[in-house]
Design a protein around this motif. Sequence first.
Motif: not given
Length: 634
Positions: A340-343, A386-389, A319-324, A359-360
């Motif tokens: 909320g993660a940054c990808i 939504q689920d699977g989106d 959650t809200e992790a920085i994955l740059i 993932c929202s």
Amino acid sequence: MNSYKQDIRNHQYIEKTIARSNFQNSLAGQKRIQKVLIGIFSIFIAAFLSIVTLLAGGVLVTISNVLRVNHFNLIEITAIILYTIALIIFVVRSYEVASVTCVLALIVIGIVIYISFEAKNQRTGIGFWLLCLGLSIAFALVSATIKAFFIAISSMYYGAIGEFLAIVGYGLIAEALIIGVSKIQKENDGDGLITIIAAIPVILAAAMIAKKAIKGSPKFIWIKEAAVFWTSIGGTSFYKADLTDTCFDSSHLPHTDFREANLTRTSFENVTGLEFSRLQGTILENPKVRKLLVNKRGSYEDYTAAKLNGANLKNANLTEAILIGVTALDADFSEATLSGACIQEWNINKNTRFTGVKCSHVYLKCTKQGDRIILSERKPDSGEFQDGDFEKWIDKLQETVDVILRDGFNLRAFGISLAKAAQEHEGLDFSRYSIENKGGGIFVGKVGVSPQADKSAIHQTITNYYYNELYIQGEKANILLNPAGEVEIMESNNQNINADGNVDMSSGNNITVGGNVTNSNLTLADANSQVSNSIQQLRDISTDTSGELAKILSTLQKSITDEPALSENQKKEALEAVETIAEEGKKPSAERGNKLCSMALNALKGIASAVTDASKLAEVFKTYLPTLASILGI
């Protein structure tokens, strides 16, 4: 004491294929008898090498004896103080060039003065004093390092108790040797006392160094690595083994050899002891990644540029992790939480699993300004997945147009061709792109598109503009704009996807690992000259940011040129990227080609993956690339 279902201590699985094996709740490493034998052997070696501690104290004693002064006079006290300060500096700074140079300088200057002035007159003075001080410090540093190594071994085997016993034991051994030698040589009490005083800071320094090494201090990591090697002799070995989809959950795995093992989707949940195992050549080598794989808790953490290829992150909380810039090829995010993660610019492929991901929303861009993190380009633009989106959205990123480029590659021309094509066609997403070197001067430019885009038309437009731009730049005297026979759209079954950065392929030499994407006729000296000219022109503009931008680019230029791990082609590629940024930096911010600057920055990040994290270039990139992105507004 924990009980384990499987005992695999001392088992050897070297280069074996044991994929999908179940080692859950196992005990690995060395058996107790081995630990005892290695521990005893270490004590004997440490005791024998305590002679170095005697030499450190003995040289200090020589100062008073040769100079014929009483013990604890100002000359001797000064030497002891400087000797102790040197050890403190060593604990703080390790074997830095400056520290070692100072010790060598003391010895050399002392020798020069002694030979030039004192030896002839048969009178000892400052030269002899400097020589003895330098030698005593040198012996003390060597002794502290040796003792730190053996204290680290004891700590790895028996924890804090082993560390305490080692410190006390080695101290007693040193003092016993000092007293014994003093009695044999019939030295006066002052000589023995000085030697004991000299030994105390050595023991304390060794203890502090060992503690730093165990905790993973970069300055002393080599001591830990040496101790891990020593304590892994004869232990469980998975060296170069194929451990794909193997489970080690809830196991205790110290003193185990995982070097170069295939750990694709290998599960290490709730595993202990990995910090004392040989992990070179695996994603476990990074302490932060290792911790994530073990506890699956990565929310709000920064994993910028982390290597997560093949990582088993099932049920991980990101959650809200920085994955740059994270590379996560073949990784498993099943049931993980990515809200909320940054990808930004992360690299995944079709084998990266997202089944049941929670993932929202995610962010495609993250800007760091000091301690602040600014997230932007939210997906979805409104509402929530939504689920699977999320899994479906990721799948759409696999759509690309692949353009064949012959006779080398020009980064600037490619960026301009993308910008012009985006103005003429809908569905072109050139925030996703990469360059793949196929060899023989043939490159494949890959650009993201929407599923509804006219791929053939986009392909033709990009190719035409690319070669036209080469003609404008004067790189080709005679250009035929993409004959019909060469218009082709390549289909890939194994694409790697990079959100808001790159789309690359796992085969071939990709730009992200330093492929040759420069003009092959340009020499390294020419490339340096062009970069220097562009940076100087940038300095002459004198805007709010031109000075800082020019300074950063000059630092990058020097670091790239001096980096021994880069080939000449890699250096030219990196310098071309620096030149591109300098050229764009000369323009007003509103007229700058941000996508072109972004491509250049990504090229530099790709070059960074070709060097080790410990290299000076990697450190420079880590320091300056975020600042560079902030200045350019990308």
